[in-house]
Design a protein around this motif. Structure first.
Motif, mmCIF file in Angstrom:
data_model
loop_
_atom_site.group_PDB
_atom_site.id
_atom_site.type_symbol
_atom_site.label_atom_id
_atom_site.label_comp_id
_atom_site.label_asym_id
_atom_site.label_seq_id
_atom_site.Cartn_x
_atom_site.Cartn_y
_atom_site.Cartn_z
ATOM 1 N N PRO A 80 -57.985 13.163 70.602
ATOM 2 C CA PRO A 80 -57.335 11.866 70.371
ATOM 3 C C PRO A 80 -58.011 11.020 69.288
ATOM 4 C CG PRO A 80 -58.418 11.905 72.508
ATOM 5 C CD PRO A 80 -58.506 13.280 71.956
ATOM 6 N N ARG A 81 -59.318 11.116 69.155
ATOM 7 C CA ARG A 81 -60.010 10.309 68.145
ATOM 8 C C ARG A 81 -59.665 10.777 66.736
ATOM 9 N NH1 ARG A 81 -66.096 9.115 69.417
ATOM 10 N NH2 ARG A 81 -65.704 7.809 67.604
ATOM 11 N N ALA A 82 -59.625 12.077 66.535
ATOM 12 C CA ALA A 82 -59.284 12.608 65.204
ATOM 13 C C ALA A 82 -57.833 12.288 64.859
ATOM 14 C CB ALA A 82 -59.516 14.110 65.161
ATOM 15 N N ALA A 83 -56.956 12.395 65.835
ATOM 16 C CA ALA A 83 -55.548 12.083 65.592
ATOM 17 C C ALA A 83 -55.365 10.602 65.289
ATOM 18 C CB ALA A 83 -54.706 12.495 66.797
ATOM 19 N N GLU A 84 -56.102 9.761 65.967
ATOM 20 C CA GLU A 84 -56.021 8.323 65.703
ATOM 21 C C GLU A 84 -56.557 7.999 64.309
ATOM 22 O OE1 GLU A 84 -55.079 4.435 66.088
ATOM 23 O OE2 GLU A 84 -54.494 6.064 67.412
ATOM 24 N N SER A 85 -57.603 8.685 63.913
ATOM 25 C CA SER A 85 -58.151 8.491 62.566
ATOM 26 C C SER A 85 -57.122 8.875 61.500
ATOM 27 C CB SER A 85 -59.417 9.328 62.403
ATOM 28 O OG SER A 85 -59.873 9.277 61.083
ATOM 29 N N ARG A 86 -56.398 9.963 61.735
ATOM 30 C CA ARG A 86 -55.357 10.390 60.804
ATOM 31 C C ARG A 86 -54.253 9.347 60.715
ATOM 32 N NH1 ARG A 86 -50.678 12.015 62.036
ATOM 33 N NH2 ARG A 86 -49.341 12.987 60.527
ATOM 34 N N GLU A 87 -53.850 8.804 61.864
ATOM 35 C CA GLU A 87 -52.809 7.784 61.873
ATOM 36 C C GLU A 87 -53.259 6.520 61.134
ATOM 37 O OE1 GLU A 87 -49.591 7.758 62.754
ATOM 38 O OE2 GLU A 87 -49.911 9.892 62.986
ATOM 39 N N LYS A 88 -54.519 6.168 61.281
ATOM 40 C CA LYS A 88 -55.023 4.991 60.579
ATOM 41 C C LYS A 88 -55.008 5.209 59.073
ATOM 42 C CE LYS A 88 -57.862 3.094 64.250
ATOM 43 N NZ LYS A 88 -59.210 2.812 64.717
ATOM 44 N N SER A 89 -55.368 6.393 58.632
ATOM 45 C CA SER A 89 -55.343 6.649 57.191
ATOM 46 C C SER A 89 -53.906 6.666 56.667
ATOM 47 C CB SER A 89 -56.063 7.957 56.847
ATOM 48 O OG SER A 89 -55.330 9.066 57.268
ATOM 49 N N ARG A 90 -52.960 7.118 57.477
ATOM 50 C CA ARG A 90 -51.554 7.073 57.067
ATOM 51 C C ARG A 90 -51.059 5.628 56.978
ATOM 52 N NH1 ARG A 90 -48.053 11.253 57.291
ATOM 53 N NH2 ARG A 90 -46.456 9.978 58.267
ATOM 54 N N ARG A 91 -51.439 4.811 57.942
ATOM 55 C CA ARG A 91 -51.049 3.394 57.885
ATOM 56 C C ARG A 91 -51.689 2.697 56.694
ATOM 57 N NH1 ARG A 91 -51.394 3.431 63.877
ATOM 58 N NH2 ARG A 91 -53.576 2.900 63.610
ATOM 59 N N PHE A 92 -52.922 3.062 56.417
ATOM 60 C CA PHE A 92 -53.611 2.512 55.244
ATOM 61 C C PHE A 92 -52.844 2.881 53.973
ATOM 62 C CE2 PHE A 92 -56.663 2.875 51.776
ATOM 63 C CZ PHE A 92 -57.317 1.659 51.844
ATOM 64 N N GLY A 93 -52.431 4.137 53.899
ATOM 65 C CA GLY A 93 -51.683 4.597 52.731
ATOM 66 C C GLY A 93 -50.341 3.909 52.578
ATOM 67 N N MET A 94 -49.769 3.474 53.677
ATOM 68 C CA MET A 94 -48.487 2.778 53.606
ATOM 69 C C MET A 94 -48.680 1.302 53.260
ATOM 70 S SD MET A 94 -46.313 4.673 56.651
ATOM 71 C CE MET A 94 -46.023 3.186 57.448
ATOM 72 N N ALA A 95 -49.807 0.709 53.627
ATOM 73 C CA ALA A 95 -49.988 -0.729 53.463
ATOM 74 C C ALA A 95 -50.687 -1.127 52.163
ATOM 75 C CB ALA A 95 -50.774 -1.279 54.645
ATOM 76 N N VAL A 96 -51.679 -0.358 51.751
ATOM 77 C CA VAL A 96 -52.503 -0.783 50.619
ATOM 78 C C VAL A 96 -51.750 -0.834 49.294
ATOM 79 C CG1 VAL A 96 -54.489 -0.111 49.216
ATOM 80 C CG2 VAL A 96 -54.686 -0.257 51.676
ATOM 81 N N PRO A 97 -50.975 0.179 48.908
ATOM 82 C CA PRO A 97 -50.291 0.055 47.613
ATOM 83 C C PRO A 97 -49.354 -1.161 47.508
ATOM 84 C CG PRO A 97 -50.369 2.345 48.255
ATOM 85 C CD PRO A 97 -50.858 1.543 49.431
ATOM 86 N N PRO A 98 -48.551 -1.476 48.519
ATOM 87 C CA PRO A 98 -47.736 -2.693 48.384
ATOM 88 C C PRO A 98 -48.572 -3.974 48.312
ATOM 89 C CG PRO A 98 -46.794 -1.276 50.049
ATOM 90 C CD PRO A 98 -48.123 -0.695 49.693
ATOM 91 N N LEU A 99 -49.664 -4.017 49.073
ATOM 92 C CA LEU A 99 -50.521 -5.201 49.004
ATOM 93 C C LEU A 99 -51.205 -5.315 47.645
ATOM 94 C CD1 LEU A 99 -52.099 -5.215 52.573
ATOM 95 C CD2 LEU A 99 -50.308 -6.696 51.668
ATOM 96 N N SER A 100 -51.601 -4.180 47.085
ATOM 97 C CA SER A 100 -52.185 -4.221 45.739
ATOM 98 C C SER A 100 -51.119 -4.575 44.710
ATOM 99 C CB SER A 100 -52.843 -2.889 45.397
ATOM 100 O OG SER A 100 -51.867 -1.883 45.222
ATOM 101 N N GLY A 101 -49.863 -4.280 45.022
ATOM 102 C CA GLY A 101 -48.770 -4.693 44.145
ATOM 103 C C GLY A 101 -48.668 -6.203 44.057
ATOM 104 N N VAL A 102 -48.939 -6.880 45.159
ATOM 105 C CA VAL A 102 -48.931 -8.356 45.159
ATOM 106 C C VAL A 102 -50.040 -8.872 44.242
ATOM 107 C CG1 VAL A 102 -49.305 -10.396 46.600
ATOM 108 C CG2 VAL A 102 -47.911 -8.510 47.444
ATOM 109 N N VAL A 103 -51.231 -8.275 44.349
ATOM 110 C CA VAL A 103 -52.342 -8.671 43.477
ATOM 111 C C VAL A 103 -51.995 -8.352 42.026
ATOM 112 C CG1 VAL A 103 -54.781 -8.254 42.952
ATOM 113 C CG2 VAL A 103 -54.023 -8.378 45.325
ATOM 114 N N ALA A 104 -51.323 -7.220 41.796
ATOM 115 C CA ALA A 104 -50.925 -6.846 40.441
ATOM 116 C C ALA A 104 -49.932 -7.848 39.868
ATOM 117 C CB ALA A 104 -50.331 -5.440 40.442
ATOM 118 N N VAL A 105 -49.030 -8.335 40.688
ATOM 119 C CA VAL A 105 -48.075 -9.349 40.221
ATOM 120 C C VAL A 105 -48.815 -10.622 39.813
ATOM 121 C CG1 VAL A 105 -46.212 -10.882 40.974
ATOM 122 C CG2 VAL A 105 -46.095 -8.446 41.457
ATOM 123 N N LEU A 106 -49.823 -10.995 40.583
ATOM 124 C CA LEU A 106 -50.616 -12.177 40.225
ATOM 125 C C LEU A 106 -51.358 -11.959 38.908
ATOM 126 C CD1 LEU A 106 -52.013 -13.174 43.728
ATOM 127 C CD2 LEU A 106 -50.159 -14.250 42.444
#
Length: 186
Positions: A80-106
């Motif tokens: 379960p810990r390894a699977a949770e780590s994988r899910e966190k990295s997937r969520r990170f991959g989904m969230a970080v580029p759009p958030l960096s897009g906001v910084v890029a717009v600024l």
């Protein structure tokens, strides 16, 4: 400095897209349409599937998707810990580029185009690298599930079984990149 970040970000993105195409999309295009037949007594439905009737004949793509889901569910129970780590990295991959897009717009508002593009590409590369690193454990889980599938002989024909395993691995490769990069390849 921003030019270096841009250059060092563009190359890994190109490599990640090529790997996704070669190991994921290409395999699904070649093997995915193959009609496969399974033994329903030995082929279990994917976790969370409540359908009463399951088809013994599907495409290798669909059976591969189901095998991947089964492998991930078994992996979640085993580690379960390894699977949770994988899910966190997937969520990170989904969230970080759009958030960096906001910084890029600024940064664009301030008039610094190369800074905006470099920040966005750098964050996207970070998300892509974490997705590729998480892929290793997922491929291992699918390989273990494929070994159990071979032992139970869920598919009467060996060619069908191999096509399903290749498609399951291809689905993992296809889902390894952040959605912002995946939209460039359909």
């Amino acid at each position: 400095m921003w030019h270096l970040l841009f250059m060092f970000s563009a190359v890994p993105i190109a490599v990640a897209l090529v790997l996704r195409w070669w190991f994921g999309i290409r395999v699904l295009l070649t093997d995915g349409m193959r009609p496969c037949h399974c033994d329903l007594a030995k082929w279990m439905p994917p976790p969370g599937d409540t359908a009463v009737v399951h088809r013994a004949e599907e495409s290798a793509d669909e059976f591969g998707r189901q095998l991947r889901l089964k492998a991930l569910a078994e992996w979640r129970e085993r580690e379960p810990r390894a699977a949770e780590s994988r899910e966190k990295s997937r969520r990170f991959g989904m969230a970080v580029p759009p958030l960096s897009g906001v910084v890029a717009v600024l940064a664009l508002v301030k008039g610094q185009v190369i800074v905006a593009i470099s920040l966005f590409l750098g964050a996207t590369v970070l998300a892509a690298v974490l997705g590729q690193l998480a892929l290793i454990a997922e491929l291992s889980a699918i390989t273990q599930a494929a070994r159990r599938l071979r032992e139970t002989k869920g598919f009467p024909r060996r060619d069908d079984e191999e096509a399903v395993v290749r498609c399951a691995l291809a689905h993992a490769w296809k889902e390894s990149l952040p959605p912002i990069l995946a939209m460039f390849q359909k």
